[in-house]
Design a protein around this motif. Structure first.
Motif, PDB file in Angstrom:
ATOM      1  N   THR A 220       0.840  -1.204   0.000  1.00 31.95           N
ATOM      2  CA  THR A 220       0.000   0.000   0.000  1.00 31.95           C
ATOM      3  C   THR A 220       0.873   1.252   0.000  1.00 31.95           C
ATOM      4  N   ALA A 221       1.928   1.243   0.803  1.00 30.78           N
ATOM      5  CA  ALA A 221       2.835   2.391   0.855  1.00 30.78           C
ATOM      6  C   ALA A 221       3.452   2.662  -0.511  1.00 30.78           C
ATOM      7  N   LEU A 222       3.869   1.619  -1.193  1.00 33.13           N
ATOM      8  CA  LEU A 222       4.461   1.783  -2.524  1.00 33.13           C
ATOM      9  C   LEU A 222       3.427   2.304  -3.518  1.00 33.13           C
ATOM     10  N   ALA A 223       2.169   1.842  -3.381  1.00 33.36           N
ATOM     11  CA  ALA A 223       1.111   2.332  -4.261  1.00 33.36           C
ATOM     12  C   ALA A 223       0.843   3.818  -4.015  1.00 33.36           C
ATOM     13  N   LEU A 224       0.915   4.237  -2.752  1.00 32.95           N
ATOM     14  CA  LEU A 224       0.735   5.652  -2.440  1.00 32.95           C
ATOM     15  C   LEU A 224       1.879   6.489  -3.001  1.00 32.95           C
ATOM     16  N   GLU A 225       3.098   5.950  -2.915  1.00 36.85           N
ATOM     17  CA  GLU A 225       4.239   6.643  -3.520  1.00 36.85           C
ATOM     18  C   GLU A 225       4.036   6.781  -5.027  1.00 36.85           C
ATOM     19  N   GLU A 226       3.573   5.719  -5.649  1.00 38.50           N
ATOM     20  CA  GLU A 226       3.320   5.745  -7.087  1.00 38.50           C
ATOM     21  C   GLU A 226       2.229   6.761  -7.434  1.00 38.50           C
ATOM     22  N   ALA A 227       1.275   6.946  -6.503  1.00 39.59           N
ATOM     23  CA  ALA A 227       0.176   7.887  -6.726  1.00 39.59           C
ATOM     24  C   ALA A 227       0.586   9.338  -6.480  1.00 39.59           C
ATOM     25  N   GLY A 228       1.826   9.555  -6.073  1.00 40.99           N
ATOM     26  CA  GLY A 228       2.314  10.920  -5.929  1.00 40.99           C
ATOM     27  C   GLY A 228       2.653  11.354  -4.526  1.00 40.99           C
ATOM     28  N   ALA A 229       2.430  10.490  -3.538  1.00 43.19           N
ATOM     29  CA  ALA A 229       2.748  10.868  -2.160  1.00 43.19           C
ATOM     30  C   ALA A 229       4.239  11.126  -2.019  1.00 43.19           C
ATOM     31  N   LYS A 230       4.551  12.194  -1.292  1.00 41.10           N
ATOM     32  CA  LYS A 230       5.948  12.518  -1.002  1.00 41.10           C
ATOM     33  C   LYS A 230       6.296  12.240   0.465  1.00 41.10           C
ATOM     34  N   TYR A 231       5.261  11.909   1.225  1.00 37.89           N
ATOM     35  CA  TYR A 231       5.433  11.658   2.654  1.00 37.89           C
ATOM     36  C   TYR A 231       4.226  10.840   3.102  1.00 37.89           C
ATOM     37  N   LEU A 232       4.454   9.879   4.023  1.00 33.77           N
ATOM     38  CA  LEU A 232       3.361   9.076   4.570  1.00 33.77           C
ATOM     39  C   LEU A 232       3.277   9.288   6.070  1.00 33.77           C
ATOM     40  N   PHE A 233       2.057   9.424   6.567  1.00 35.81           N
ATOM     41  CA  PHE A 233       1.865   9.455   8.014  1.00 35.81           C
ATOM     42  C   PHE A 233       1.028   8.254   8.417  1.00 35.81           C
ATOM     43  N   ILE A 234       1.557   7.478   9.364  1.00 35.00           N
ATOM     44  CA  ILE A 234       0.864   6.281   9.844  1.00 35.00           C
ATOM     45  C   ILE A 234      -0.121   6.701  10.927  1.00 35.00           C
ATOM     46  N   THR A 235      -1.391   6.374  10.714  1.00 37.32           N
ATOM     47  CA  THR A 235      -2.469   6.899  11.551  1.00 37.32           C
ATOM     48  C   THR A 235      -2.807   6.023  12.753  1.00 37.32           C
ATOM     49  N   ASP A 236      -2.089   4.925  12.968  1.00 39.39           N
ATOM     50  CA  ASP A 236      -2.346   4.080  14.139  1.00 39.39           C
ATOM     51  C   ASP A 236      -2.311   4.927  15.409  1.00 39.39           C
ATOM     52  N   SER A 237      -3.113   4.537  16.405  1.00 40.87           N
ATOM     53  CA  SER A 237      -3.088   5.282  17.671  1.00 40.87           C
ATOM     54  C   SER A 237      -1.690   5.311  18.264  1.00 40.87           C
ATOM     55  N   ALA A 238      -0.960   4.212  18.158  1.00 44.18           N
ATOM     56  CA  ALA A 238       0.461   4.151  18.517  1.00 44.18           C
ATOM     57  C   ALA A 238       1.091   3.072  17.639  1.00 44.18           C
ATOM     58  N   PHE A 239       1.965   3.477  16.741  1.00 48.65           N
ATOM     59  CA  PHE A 239       2.555   2.548  15.786  1.00 48.65           C
ATOM     60  C   PHE A 239       3.260   1.397  16.486  1.00 48.65           C
ATOM     61  N   ASN A 240       3.896   1.685  17.631  1.00 47.34           N
ATOM     62  CA  ASN A 240       4.692   0.672  18.317  1.00 47.34           C
ATOM     63  C   ASN A 240       3.945  -0.015  19.451  1.00 47.34           C
ATOM     64  N   SER A 241       2.616   0.078  19.471  1.00 49.33           N
ATOM     65  CA  SER A 241       1.882  -0.655  20.507  1.00 49.33           C
ATOM     66  C   SER A 241       2.011  -2.162  20.307  1.00 49.33           C
TER      67      SER A 241
END
Length: 447
Positions: A220-241
């Motif tokens: 999904t991240a690679l698809a977003l990059e292909e779609a033009g994203a220059k930065y991704l923010f992970i929306t999990d409440s806490a990524f490292n939970s």
């Protein structure tokens, strides 16, 4: 059926946030339906009126991401805006109106009544697809978990059992966000296992983690990059939970060849030796810690799974890995006093080269431990209307006193911010994005 998915959120403080939830709703709808999307951030009511006239939707799904901005110092209540929109839609369309989203799920009955929509979806929005299918064939709606209609809540919301499919917004709508920081959103799991007293996340998504396979997240991240994203923010409440899963996702990013930077919210848990180095190697640039306090008393009051020493260890490890670090503090909970505020402020001085955000006053949500405490201590009663923001009031100190202590300690330093920074910060961020800067940009405050 002709289905319109509508994102009404126009909040841009500190920067506009891509409407991720509608991607999953759109992805779950059966391809037999005609689906259009409209984002009020990208075009105003005039454009929406033209779309309604041309498309003539039979069902309109309205995303209620937030009820308010949860800031006691500069509160903003969004439901009045949503109510006006619903009334406008009634004048311009004959479509059934359905509301859902994280904000709706916190208080579904109250929001449903306030907005006067036809139906609501409490819980994960994918169930909107079930509603559309049943409406098309004229079937019984009572079997849809989390559905609210004129007869009330049909059945309690349950975790979505089906596949999670994501369908990106049209390019012209994505461009609004890509031109303002280049940021698109990514989700690696649902559910939160922490038991913080104030947080509605477990009510929205459940307490059990439901993990997206790391390779799927990377795809999904690679698809977003292909779609033009220059930065991704992970929306999990806490990524490292879930530490193992977050490491697997980071390694999948690296193995998949992701080239754009990303950031996430983290709990300041004591990390393994190479944890943040692994994050950095995978492209992580921004670590936003939900630290909330550095008073032992208050960390225990908030039921946090970490100590001040853990916070320092996480901070130093992230900085050593070359990452930009921010800490968010939430002052004014049960047991807060001048002594606990001062304890926290003195310890915060040890967090070097970081952006520090202070939120003073904690919003009370139903179904949380804070709500129970507030009732037990006579701050509110069981009948208190929590639809409009109500903030916890500690017995030993006033909110204004806490703010004065923070501002005195800050001594004008730009990396100490009370709240999200307001319109001034949003204007500055907007100007920097217009000059081609990407990401959240708070690293420029870090001192």
């Amino acid at each position: 059926m002709r289905v319109l998915l509508l994102s009404p959120n126009t909040l841009t403080v500190p920067y506009p946030v891509y409407p991720l939830g509608l991607d999953y709703v759109a992805g779950t709808l059966d391809p037999k339906h005609q689906v259009q999307r409209f984002d009020l951030n990208c075009a105003g009511l005039e454009g929406l009126a033209l779309l309604l006239q041309d498309f003539k939707p039979e069902v309109i799904g309205i995303a209620c991401r937030n009820i308010d901005n949860t800031e006691a110092g500069s509160p903003r209540f969004f439901l009045d805006q949503y109510r006006d929109l619903v009334q406008w839609l009634r004048r311009h369309s004959q479509a059934l109106l359905v509301c859902g989203g994280s904000g709706f799920t916190i208080m579904p009955e109250a929001v449903y009544a306030a907005l006067e929509v036809d139906y609501g979806i409490a819980g994960e929005g994918e169930r909107f697809a079930l509603l559309v299918d049943v409406l098309e064939r004229g079937g019984d709606l009572s079997g849809i978990p989390g559905l609210i209609g004129p007869g009330g809540l049909s059945r309690p919301a349950l975790p979505w059992p089906g596949a999670r499919k994501r369908s990106l917004a049209p390019a012209e709508q994505r461009d609004f966000y890509l031109e303002r920081g280049g940021m698109l959103s990514l989700q690696t799991k649902r559910g939160c296992s922490f038991r913080c007293i104030y947080c509605p996340y477990p009510h929205i998504e459940g307490r059990s983690h439901r993990l997206v396979p790391a390779e799927e997240v990377a795809a999904t991240a690679l698809a977003l990059e292909e779609a033009g994203a220059k930065y991704l923010f992970i929306t999990d409440s806490a990524f490292n939970s879930d530490l193992r899963h977050s490491l697997a996702v980071a390694r999948a990013f690296k193995a998949g060849g992701l080239t754009i930077p990303w950031g996430a919210f983290f709990a300041p848990l004591r990390p393994s030796e190479h944890y943040f180095a692994t994050m950095a190697e995978a492209g992580c640039r921004h670590v936003e810690f939900g630290t909330e306090s550095l008073s032992r008393t208050m960390l225990q009051s908030y039921r946090k799974p970490f100590s001040p020493e853990d916070v320092y260890a996480a901070h130093e490890s992230a900085k050593a890995a070359g990452l930009h670090v921010a800490h968010y503090f939430l002052l004014g909970g049960p047991g807060e006093s001048a002594a606990t505020v001062q304890e926290s402020l003195e310890r915060i001085e040890l967090l070097q080269a970081a952006a520090l955000f202070f939120f003073i006053g904690i919003r009370i949500y139903p179904g949380t431990g804070l709500h129970d405490i507030a009732v037990q201590r006579g701050k509110i009663d069981a009948r208190t209307d929590l639809l409009y923001p109500v903030f916890y009031s500690p017995s030993a100190i006033e909110r204004s006193e806490i703010e004065a202590m923070v501002l005195k300690q800050a001594r004008g330093r730009i990396n100490w911010l009370v709240g999200s920074g307001g319109e001034a910060a949003a204007t500055l961020v907007s100007r920097m994005h217009a000059r081609g800067r990407i990401g959240p940009l708070w690293e420029h405050l870090a001192r």
